[in-house]
Scaffold this motif. Structure first.
Motif, PDB file in Angstrom:
ATOM      1  N   THR A  78      39.083  43.866  27.594  1.00  0.00           N
ATOM      2  CA  THR A  78      39.572  44.216  28.933  1.00  0.00           C
ATOM      3  C   THR A  78      41.066  44.488  28.895  1.00  0.00           C
ATOM      4  O   THR A  78      41.559  45.441  29.519  1.00  0.00           O
ATOM      5  CB  THR A  78      39.269  43.076  29.933  1.00  0.00           C
ATOM      6  N   ALA A  85      36.294  46.036  32.856  1.00  0.00           N
ATOM      7  CA  ALA A  85      36.230  44.750  33.536  1.00  0.00           C
ATOM      8  C   ALA A  85      35.399  43.804  32.686  1.00  0.00           C
ATOM      9  O   ALA A  85      34.756  44.218  31.716  1.00  0.00           O
ATOM     10  CB  ALA A  85      35.603  44.908  34.932  1.00  0.00           C
ATOM     11  N   ASN A  86      35.407  42.526  33.052  1.00  0.00           N
ATOM     12  CA  ASN A  86      34.491  41.592  32.401  1.00  0.00           C
ATOM     13  C   ASN A  86      33.947  40.602  33.412  1.00  0.00           C
ATOM     14  O   ASN A  86      34.497  40.423  34.497  1.00  0.00           O
ATOM     15  CB  ASN A  86      35.135  40.904  31.195  1.00  0.00           C
ATOM     16  N   ILE A 105      45.070  39.215  32.703  1.00  0.00           N
ATOM     17  CA  ILE A 105      43.771  39.477  33.319  1.00  0.00           C
ATOM     18  C   ILE A 105      43.672  38.637  34.589  1.00  0.00           C
ATOM     19  O   ILE A 105      44.129  37.490  34.626  1.00  0.00           O
ATOM     20  CB  ILE A 105      42.641  39.153  32.327  1.00  0.00           C
ATOM     21  N   VAL A 234      39.515  41.771  35.862  1.00  0.00           N
ATOM     22  CA  VAL A 234      40.080  43.029  35.371  1.00  0.00           C
ATOM     23  C   VAL A 234      41.499  42.787  34.873  1.00  0.00           C
ATOM     24  O   VAL A 234      42.102  41.744  35.158  1.00  0.00           O
ATOM     25  CB  VAL A 234      40.123  44.119  36.468  1.00  0.00           C
TER      26      VAL A 234
END
Length: 272
Positions: A78, A85-86, A105, A234
């Motif tokens: 990311t 995204a994750n 993040i 994100v």
């Protein structure tokens, strides 16, 4: 000993290539391209796949899901733009990761909680653990502390006053059963159950190993005031990407809540 990841640019690139990711098209494809989301297989990728198959098209969202089995690569991918995204982690873990790795993040929306549980192939109740029993716990900073807090909440150990999200076995003030701790990578804890007396297992790895947290856990985290909800995340600055906003809306929809309730029967809890 806890393993602390030291990540270099070369390692990040190699990890991304190993997992078949392309740095182009995910983070730099623009708001009209596909949104690639890194996720743990269960339940995160399953929830995302439900969204992809049943909800995304109506919102005009081209969603792609990439599965990862570790807790490091989704964040590094990311950060470097390999994915957009994750969805796999909680806030204490992300805060610790950002601090140690210099990443930025940020969470977008919290979706669910996977209660951490204590499991055993050798005893039926936590009180049956004998003196000197060996308990496997995750070795990453946040989940190790979380595991110890679970054991403390159920009277198996006592932690020093004021211990936070970086607790280790050295922070145990009372250990009446003389429990011994085997620190393992989180994904390895369910696989250790034949070799230890009990293991504290993250909810996603428990489900992947055919354990049913709501039925099989000797003790289980309470969802009340729990800070460990899992969220969509994100790289900072991408929160207002229209694709991300669409996915956030869909992940907190009534349809997804019903999917979580029906599929996981209390082993995964919707947080919205």
């Amino acid at each position: 000993m806890r393993n602390t990841a030291k990540i270099t640019t070369a390692v990040l690139a190699a990890g991304a290539l190993t997992l078949g990711l392309s740095a182009c098209g995910a983070g730099d494809s623009g708001s009209d391209g596909p949104l690639v989301v890194a996720a743990s297989p269960v339940p995160h990728a399953e929830i995302l796949t439900y969204v992809k198959d049943h909800l995304a098209k109506k919102e005009g969202l081209d969603l792609q899901v990439k599965e990862f089995t570790d807790y490091v690569t989704p964040n590094t991918a990311t950060q470097d733009g390999s994915v957009g995204a994750n969805y796999f982690q909680n806030k204490p873990y992300l805060d610790d990761f950002n601090k140690k790795n210099g990443t930025d993040i940020v969470p977008v929306v919290t979706v669910h909680l996977e209660p951490l549980g204590l499991y055993s192939h050798k005893v039926k109740k936590a009180d049956d653990l004998k003196s000197g029993a060996t308990v496997a716990i995750p070795n990453d900073t946040v989940n190790e502390a979380r595991a110890l807090k679970l054991l403390a909440a159920n009277g198996l150990i006592t932690l020093k006053a004021g211990v936070g999200n970086e607790a280790t076995p050295s922070d145990i003030s009372k250990n009446p059963r003389n429990l011994k701790f085997k620190e393992l990578e989180a994904a390895q804890t369910p696989r250790s159950l034949d070799d230890v007396d009990a293991a504290v297992v993250n909810g996603n790895y428990a489900i992947e190993s055919d354990l049913k947290p709501s039925k099989d856990a000797l003790v289980l985290e309470s969802p009340k005031n729990n800070p460990y909800g899992n969220f969509l995340a994100v790289k900072k600055g991408q929160e207002n990407d229209p694709r991300v906003k669409k996915l956030a809306k869909l992940l907190t929809s009534p349809e997804v809540k019903k999917f979580i309730q029906d599929k996981y029967a209390g082993s995964v809890l919707a947080s919205f």
